[in-house]
Enzyme design. Structure first.
Site, PDB file in Angstrom:
ATOM      1  N   GLY A   9      50.905  41.305 139.347  1.00 50.56           N
ATOM      2  CA  GLY A   9      51.051  42.940 139.530  1.00 50.56           C
ATOM      3  C   GLY A   9      49.560  43.470 138.484  1.00 50.56           C
ATOM      4  O   GLY A   9      48.980  44.140 138.913  1.00 50.56           O
ATOM      5  N   ASN A  10      49.703  42.851 137.447  1.00 51.30           N
ATOM      6  CA  ASN A  10      48.711  43.435 136.431  1.00 51.30           C
ATOM      7  C   ASN A  10      47.318  43.134 136.981  1.00 51.30           C
ATOM      8  O   ASN A  10      46.392  43.817 136.758  1.00 51.30           O
ATOM      9  CB  ASN A  10      48.629  42.566 134.996  1.00 51.30           C
ATOM     10  CG  ASN A  10      49.791  43.191 134.264  1.00 51.30           C
ATOM     11  OD1 ASN A  10      49.837  44.178 134.133  1.00 51.30           O
ATOM     12  ND2 ASN A  10      50.451  42.105 133.540  1.00 51.30           N
ATOM     13  N   LYS A 122      61.450  41.470 129.664  1.00 50.19           N
ATOM     14  CA  LYS A 122      60.468  41.670 130.722  1.00 50.19           C
ATOM     15  C   LYS A 122      59.844  42.903 130.463  1.00 50.19           C
ATOM     16  O   LYS A 122      60.184  44.073 130.549  1.00 50.19           O
ATOM     17  CB  LYS A 122      61.240  41.798 132.087  1.00 50.19           C
ATOM     18  CG  LYS A 122      60.166  42.030 133.200  1.00 50.19           C
ATOM     19  CD  LYS A 122      59.332  40.916 133.548  1.00 50.19           C
ATOM     20  CE  LYS A 122      58.451  41.069 134.886  1.00 50.19           C
ATOM     21  NZ  LYS A 122      57.575  40.171 134.953  1.00 50.19           N
ATOM     22  N   LYS A 206      58.583  37.562 138.854  1.00 56.38           N
ATOM     23  CA  LYS A 206      58.182  37.230 140.077  1.00 56.38           C
ATOM     24  C   LYS A 206      57.571  35.631 140.220  1.00 56.38           C
ATOM     25  O   LYS A 206      57.729  35.033 141.185  1.00 56.38           O
ATOM     26  CB  LYS A 206      57.014  38.086 140.583  1.00 56.38           C
ATOM     27  CG  LYS A 206      55.826  38.127 139.777  1.00 56.38           C
ATOM     28  CD  LYS A 206      54.716  37.259 140.660  1.00 56.38           C
ATOM     29  CE  LYS A 206      53.422  37.247 139.949  1.00 56.38           C
ATOM     30  NZ  LYS A 206      53.456  37.110 138.602  1.00 56.38           N
ATOM     31  N   LYS A 264      54.978  31.941 133.608  1.00 63.39           N
ATOM     32  CA  LYS A 264      54.214  31.136 134.732  1.00 63.39           C
ATOM     33  C   LYS A 264      54.211  29.578 134.415  1.00 63.39           C
ATOM     34  O   LYS A 264      54.372  28.710 135.246  1.00 63.39           O
ATOM     35  CB  LYS A 264      52.768  31.767 134.677  1.00 63.39           C
ATOM     36  CG  LYS A 264      52.488  33.159 135.148  1.00 63.39           C
ATOM     37  CD  LYS A 264      51.122  33.791 135.020  1.00 63.39           C
ATOM     38  CE  LYS A 264      50.862  34.916 135.767  1.00 63.39           C
ATOM     39  NZ  LYS A 264      51.806  36.061 135.276  1.00 63.39           N
TER      40      LYS A 264
END
Length: 311
Positions: A9-10, A122, A206, A264
């Site tokens: 998203g970033n 988050k 995500k 990640k």
């Protein structure tokens, strides 16, 4: 080859100080150029982040005097799935005339007793200086934490167990439909005391959802595309060292920030350990080079495992 791509998203905000819709759409059109090329040669499933967007919409909801109470985060995750999914759907349809593309609203099951509900981690929304962040925390009942040199709101991020609509996604993929799903980690839901699905106040990571979904869909490659070229040891210091190829065993011996690269790395390790296939982390506009093993950080079961170019 079946490839699941998790789009950060970033990364949609890489040229913007604020998450304006027109800038996000422009950035997304740029991203679709490399994704469309992958989709021409591989079965592609796309998921995406929503951290910046969900925070902005949550703040708008909190400030809306016409609401008796702000929308809960599960509803706002659904809203961002529709918004970003629409942008991506249209960009891919324009880039791939005649190709069937679907953007789905999907739910992700979490445990009602996940300890993450008591320890928000988050990051969502915009960045603030400490004084402004603490002011907003008092005003809206937020939890805020430092994010590098800035401060941001944090919300619970329970571990994903399963994407509820996995069987439907699998059917679309088998029918060669380019599928966008599980945006923002999926709408967070639990099974309540009656066994029924119920939304909860959370935002799921995500990348962790992507790992779970990639395994369920039997993807050959799980690729996380963001705004940095590679995973790095000692990031942001004079001792920074980029990692080109590694294994879960080596990665787990390192430490990475919990609010950014940590999830990640964990998602990559889980996918590789569970499936024996390849995961990768790299820059958004280098998707093809990463898939060919020539860019990003490639994570494989062992040091001699063949890279994607030999599959």
């Amino acid at each position: 080859m079946r490839v699941l791509v998790a789009l950060g998203g970033n990364a949609l905000l890489r040229r913007a100080q604020r998450p304006d819709a027109d800038v996000q759409q422009e950035n997304l059109r740029d991203a679709v150029t490399s994704l469309a090329s992958l989709a021409e040669r591989h079965e592609l499933i796309i998921t995406h982040g929503n951290g910046p967007q969900v925070g902005v919409l949550a703040l708008e909801s909190a400030k809306d005097a016409n609401l008796t109470r702000p929308y809960q985060l599960d509803t706002i995750v659904a809203e961002t799935q529709g918004m970003i999914g629409y942008w991506m759907l249209q960009a891919l349809q324009n880039a791939l005339p005649g190709r069937q593309v679907a953007a789905m609203v999907t739910q992700t099951l979490v445990s009602a007793v996940d300890p993450a509900f008591d320890d928000p981690t988050k990051f969502v929304g915009e960045v603030y200086d400490r004084q402004e962040a603490e002011k907003l925390a008092r005003e809206y009942g937020w939890t805020v934490k430092p994010d590098g040199q800035y401060w941001r709101r944090v919300v619970p991020s329970p571990a994903p167990q399963r994407v509820v609509e996995t069987r439907l996604i699998r059917r679309l993929v088998r029918d060669h439909v380019l599928t966008i799903c599980a945006g923002g980690g999926g709408i967070p839901v639990i099974r309540n005391e009656k066994g029924r699905l119920q939304g909860v106040e959370a935002v799921i990571d995500k990348d962790l959802t992507g790992s779970v979904l990639a395994e369920a869909l039997e993807a050959d490659v799980f690729m996380m595309l963001t705004d940095v070229p590679r995973v790095a040891r000692n990031f942001g210091t004079p001792q920074q060292e980029d990692i080109a190829h590694t294994t879960p065993h080596e990665l787990r011996a390192e430490e990475f920030p919990a609010g950014s690269m940590g999830p990640k790395v964990e998602a990559a390790c889980r996918f590789v350990e569970t499936t024996g296939d390849m995961a990768a982390i790299g820059k958004l506009d280098e998707a093809e080079r990463i898939l060919a093993g020539k860019g990003g950080t490639i994570v494989t079961p062992n040091a001699t495992w063949p890279l994607a170019s030999t599959l």
